[in-house]
Design a protein around this motif. Sequence first.
Motif, short mmCIF file in Angstrom:
data_model
loop_
_atom_site.label_atom_id
_atom_site.label_comp_id
_atom_site.label_asym_id
_atom_site.label_seq_id
_atom_site.Cartn_x
_atom_site.Cartn_y
_atom_site.Cartn_z
N ARG A 352 56.15 49.22 55.17
CA ARG A 352 57.34 48.78 55.90
C ARG A 352 57.70 49.72 57.04
O ARG A 352 57.97 49.30 58.16
CB ARG A 352 58.54 48.65 54.95
CG ARG A 352 59.82 48.14 55.63
CD ARG A 352 60.96 48.04 54.63
NE ARG A 352 61.34 49.35 54.12
CZ ARG A 352 62.18 50.17 54.77
NH1 ARG A 352 62.69 49.83 55.93
NH2 ARG A 352 62.50 51.34 54.23
N THR A 353 57.69 51.05 56.76
CA THR A 353 58.16 52.03 57.76
C THR A 353 57.03 52.80 58.41
O THR A 353 57.25 53.45 59.44
CB THR A 353 59.12 53.03 57.11
OG1 THR A 353 58.41 53.80 56.11
CG2 THR A 353 60.29 52.32 56.43
N GLY A 354 55.84 52.81 57.81
CA GLY A 354 54.74 53.62 58.33
C GLY A 354 54.91 55.09 58.07
O GLY A 354 54.23 55.93 58.66
N ALA A 355 55.83 55.46 57.17
CA ALA A 355 56.11 56.87 56.85
C ALA A 355 55.57 57.22 55.47
O ALA A 355 55.46 56.35 54.60
CB ALA A 355 57.62 57.12 56.89
N PRO A 356 55.21 58.50 55.24
CA PRO A 356 54.66 58.92 53.94
C PRO A 356 55.77 59.14 52.91
O PRO A 356 56.32 60.22 52.79
CB PRO A 356 53.94 60.23 54.28
CG PRO A 356 54.68 60.78 55.46
CD PRO A 356 55.20 59.60 56.23
N THR A 357 56.08 58.10 52.16
CA THR A 357 57.26 58.11 51.28
C THR A 357 57.12 59.10 50.12
O THR A 357 58.03 59.88 49.84
CB THR A 357 57.50 56.70 50.72
OG1 THR A 357 57.67 55.79 51.82
CG2 THR A 357 58.74 56.65 49.85
N LEU A 358 55.99 59.07 49.42
CA LEU A 358 55.83 59.92 48.23
C LEU A 358 55.87 61.40 48.61
O LEU A 358 56.54 62.20 47.94
CB LEU A 358 54.50 59.59 47.53
CG LEU A 358 54.18 60.39 46.26
CD1 LEU A 358 55.32 60.25 45.25
CD2 LEU A 358 52.86 59.94 45.66
N ILE A 359 55.18 61.78 49.68
CA ILE A 359 55.19 63.17 50.14
C ILE A 359 56.62 63.60 50.50
O ILE A 359 57.05 64.71 50.17
CB ILE A 359 54.28 63.33 51.38
CG1 ILE A 359 52.81 63.39 50.96
CG2 ILE A 359 54.63 64.57 52.17
CD1 ILE A 359 52.39 64.69 50.32
#
Length: 466
Positions: A352-359
Amino acid sequence: MFGPRKSLESVTRHDAAHALAKTLSWPHLIALGVGAIVGTGIYTLTGVGAERAGPAVILAFAIAGAVCACAALAYAELATMIPAAGSAYTFSYAALGEALAWIVGWSLILEYSLACATVAVGWSGYLVGWIQSAGIALPSALLAGPHGGGIVNLPAVLVALSVMGLLIAGTRESATLNIVLVVIKLTALAVFVAVALPAFNGDNLSPFMPYGFGSTETGGEKRGVMAAAAIVFFAFYGFDTVATSAEEAKNPGRDLTIGIVGSMAVCTLVYMLVAVAAIGAMPFLDLANSSEPLALVLRTLGQPTAARLIALAAIIALPSVILVMMYGQSRVFFTMARDGLLPRRLASVSPRTGAPTLITLLTGVSIAIVAGLFRLDEIAELANAGTLLAFIAVGACLMVLRRRAPDAPRLFRCPAPYAVGTLAILGCVYLLFSLPSATIGRFLIWNAVGLGIYFAYGRRHSLARR
């Protein structure tokens, strides 16, 4: 000798599942740089620097700024030449080899994590001072970690977790909010200079250098101009976060150069004005080690309303530094995982955002724990050690790649690269050894642990070795 090197072509080539979205333009990048640079260093570490150098903290700011300027020029060339996430880690992988890149990346994780924690603790100091000045009592056990006789610095924990949530929401949204926070922050500093500078008293600058120029250790404390420079150095870095965002820049060749060089130019001017105004307005011994030195100056000058506004601006805007530094840490962590040196599943990005959520989640929680439990000055010094090593590596990468790949496209060319690279390395080495011995010891322990992880896991799972 130092493991495989990545080719300049492979550094920027990634599969879609592990590629970051291009969402940032040059206004976002200048705001990222200024947002990271102008923060705890000038709002809270001015007092710490004054305690170590006296009025010569002004000179300490100039020296730290000059060293950072050399590093910034090197970063600008390398970031436009290698527009990939990871900053100094990625540059080192291409120029120096995997093992040295790991050390740099591991040091960057330390830098960004502790920088976030430092700002969170500084923000907590301003928030508590602002609330208490309104006559509201707060439970002391929740305002400081065990070192200060409390249980946990709860405000520092909460601000770190809040910023983490914002970053998880998306990079572009975070960067746009950051622009607003930067404007608030710079406006507040302009008000401080306008109010404090007319109260300048030359007597407050004498003796100008009470502890000498060099860094000397007395009773476990280092003092002198260079000792102060080694701590207020924290006030200048942040432009390297712009390099970390290279993969997400829409037009990296133009935008990265403007972002890195522009943010350093703006911040150097702001810092010198604020330092002169603060030190000239009151004796440095009164300023030393205050958790909210700028607000203290204004209260001393009989300007309680301005003091409250400065403190309120810090409360509103300092989280922008946490945002940018946490962003940088998550991108370095992400890149190391994408290369296989850390578990690769950590390098997944949100569709959805293209961001590394887990990290980002892991980063935010670890930063909140450090901010809640440790002292501001110790955190800042250890963060500086990680940054200085990264800057040394970038100076070396600049010169190595000029010799190894002289014809590679360089959208920004650093002037006098060998002189600039050498000055960056020598200046950073001197500042590194100007840090307290205990800080250097902790930094060596951190990297020893890191090398253990590298040989136990990273080296065996590295994609570059397959």
